[in-house]
Design a protein around this motif. Structure first.
Motif, short mmCIF file in Angstrom:
data_model
loop_
_atom_site.label_atom_id
_atom_site.label_comp_id
_atom_site.label_asym_id
_atom_site.label_seq_id
_atom_site.Cartn_x
_atom_site.Cartn_y
_atom_site.Cartn_z
N ARG A 116 0.88 -1.20 -0.02
CA ARG A 116 -0.01 -0.23 0.02
C ARG A 116 0.93 1.25 0.09
O ARG A 116 0.22 2.24 -0.42
N LEU A 117 2.21 1.27 0.55
CA LEU A 117 2.98 2.28 0.72
C LEU A 117 3.69 2.42 -0.86
O LEU A 117 4.39 3.31 -0.97
N MET A 118 3.71 1.59 -1.62
CA MET A 118 4.34 1.65 -3.02
C MET A 118 3.84 2.78 -3.73
O MET A 118 3.03 2.62 -4.69
N GLU A 119 4.38 4.00 -3.74
CA GLU A 119 4.05 5.22 -4.31
C GLU A 119 5.19 6.15 -4.84
O GLU A 119 6.08 6.04 -4.04
N PRO A 120 5.09 6.90 -5.88
CA PRO A 120 6.16 7.93 -5.95
C PRO A 120 6.29 8.68 -4.81
O PRO A 120 5.33 9.12 -4.05
N GLY A 121 7.64 8.87 -4.43
CA GLY A 121 7.79 10.01 -3.16
C GLY A 121 8.30 8.96 -2.14
O GLY A 121 8.35 9.81 -0.91
N ASN A 122 7.94 7.96 -2.01
CA ASN A 122 8.14 6.65 -1.00
C ASN A 122 9.43 5.92 -1.13
O ASN A 122 9.48 5.68 -2.17
N HIS A 123 9.93 5.88 -0.09
CA HIS A 123 11.41 4.89 0.00
C HIS A 123 10.91 3.89 1.11
O HIS A 123 10.85 4.20 2.40
N LEU A 124 10.90 2.63 0.62
CA LEU A 124 10.77 1.74 1.62
C LEU A 124 11.90 0.99 1.91
O LEU A 124 12.65 0.63 0.99
N PHE A 125 12.38 0.78 3.25
CA PHE A 125 13.30 -0.38 3.68
C PHE A 125 12.60 -1.53 4.16
O PHE A 125 11.87 -1.41 5.33
N LYS A 183 5.97 -10.39 -4.31
CA LYS A 183 5.12 -9.37 -4.58
C LYS A 183 5.55 -8.19 -4.71
O LYS A 183 5.63 -7.15 -5.56
N LEU A 184 6.47 -7.85 -3.68
CA LEU A 184 6.97 -6.67 -3.37
C LEU A 184 8.13 -6.38 -4.66
O LEU A 184 8.34 -5.42 -5.24
N THR A 185 8.96 -7.51 -4.62
CA THR A 185 10.12 -7.37 -5.79
C THR A 185 9.28 -7.17 -7.14
O THR A 185 9.95 -6.34 -8.14
N GLU A 186 8.17 -7.89 -7.46
CA GLU A 186 7.60 -7.63 -8.77
C GLU A 186 7.10 -6.20 -8.95
O GLU A 186 7.27 -5.99 -10.03
N HIS A 216 15.08 -4.41 0.06
CA HIS A 216 15.09 -5.45 0.98
C HIS A 216 16.27 -5.60 1.92
O HIS A 216 17.20 -5.64 1.34
N ILE A 217 16.15 -5.44 3.02
CA ILE A 217 17.16 -5.81 4.04
C ILE A 217 17.06 -7.11 4.48
O ILE A 217 16.11 -7.54 5.49
N PRO A 218 17.90 -8.17 4.21
CA PRO A 218 17.71 -9.40 4.90
C PRO A 218 18.21 -9.46 6.16
O PRO A 218 19.43 -8.88 6.29
N PHE A 219 17.32 -9.76 7.19
CA PHE A 219 17.91 -9.64 8.50
C PHE A 219 17.03 -10.66 9.38
O PHE A 219 15.82 -10.75 9.15
N ASP A 220 17.67 -11.27 10.42
CA ASP A 220 17.14 -12.28 11.31
C ASP A 220 16.98 -11.16 12.78
O ASP A 220 17.83 -11.07 13.23
#
Length: 250
Positions: free
Chosen positions: A20-29, A38-41, A52-56
């Motif tokens: 839902r936050l995937m819009e121009p002007g947004n940067h997601l970590f 889905k996010l990658t696509e 994508h930050i791979p982390f445990d």
């Protein structure tokens, strides 16, 4: 630029919030052990910047360093808002406490309580001089307000998260550029966690039949529906320290 740091984005509510936050002007970590296909696509087509930050999150000692590397990639001067959404969680172990393995108890508290606290600590420290709208949303649970047979670790962690939210708000009251933190109980969501609960032995979870009926009677909320309310919270002008239940928004 609006920056969002979200944990547990490989599936369920975290993935739905990120979508839902995937819009121009947004940067997601997006912090998770596994990457969401889905996010990658959709990342390339959405106009949003997605990392994508791979982390445990059971690796608590490495959280501050991971957050520092994220803030190194944030343009402090251009930031309109910076938001941390502590969404990752686990209900395991489900059993009376004497039947729970030590490593499962430790992992539960690490993911549900310790990681959100350390993430918030690093977030507040790294963002304190940034003059932007700064928020933390801790995804809690109604289980933090009442006991459930077999959920002692989960209930305790979520109760702790609620009180931590209130303490954080108290500490931020006199800050020049405060971070506003709230705790949000999202209701019962149709995710893999619910499937795991329904597969539990009734001897370990006395409310099993009730949770099975939630699914059978169509009472579960979809991750997409709950994500809508999370975005509504982001758009609202709360002061910080609120413990919000989704029923208050419906």
């Amino acid at each position: 630029m609006n920056y969002y740091i979200i944990t547990g984005t490989s599936r369920g509510l975290g993935e739905a919030i990120a979508l839902r936050l995937m819009e121009p002007g947004n940067h997601l970590f997006c912090i998770s052990r596994n990457e969401s296909s889905k996010l990658t696509e959709l990342a390339g087509r959405s106009g949003a910047s997605v990392e994508h930050i791979p982390f445990d999150l059971t690796n608590g000692a490495a959280i501050s360093g991971m957050m520092a590397s994220i803030f190194d990639r944030i343009d402090h001067a251009a930031a309109k808002s910076i938001v941390l959404i502590n969404n990752a969680g686990t209900v395991t172990p489900i059993a009376p406490i004497e039947r729970c393995a030590d490593d499962e108890i430790i992992a539960n508290i690490a993911i549900n309580l310790t990681a959100p606290i350390v993430l918030a600590s690093a977030f507040i420290d790294l963002a304190q001089s940034i003059q932007a709208d700064k928020r933390i949303i801790n995804i809690s649970s109604g289980a933090g307000k009442k006991p459930y047979f077999g959920w002692s670790s989960y209930c305790s962690a979520k109760a702790g998260l609620d009180l931590f939210t209130r303490c954080t708000a108290l500490e931020q009251e006199e800050k020049a550029f405060p971070v506003r933190a709230i705790s949000f109980a999202p209701g019962i969501i149709d995710t893999e966690m619910q499937a795991q609960i329904r597969a539990t032995n009734v001897d370990n979870f006395k409310d099993l039949e009730r949770f099975i009926s939630f699914k059978e009677e169509g009472m579960l909320l979809s991750p997409e529906e709950v994500a809508h309310y999370v975005l509504r919270l982001l758009e609202s002008d709360y002061s910080g320290g609120e413990i919000v239940d989704i029923k208050q928004l419906q």
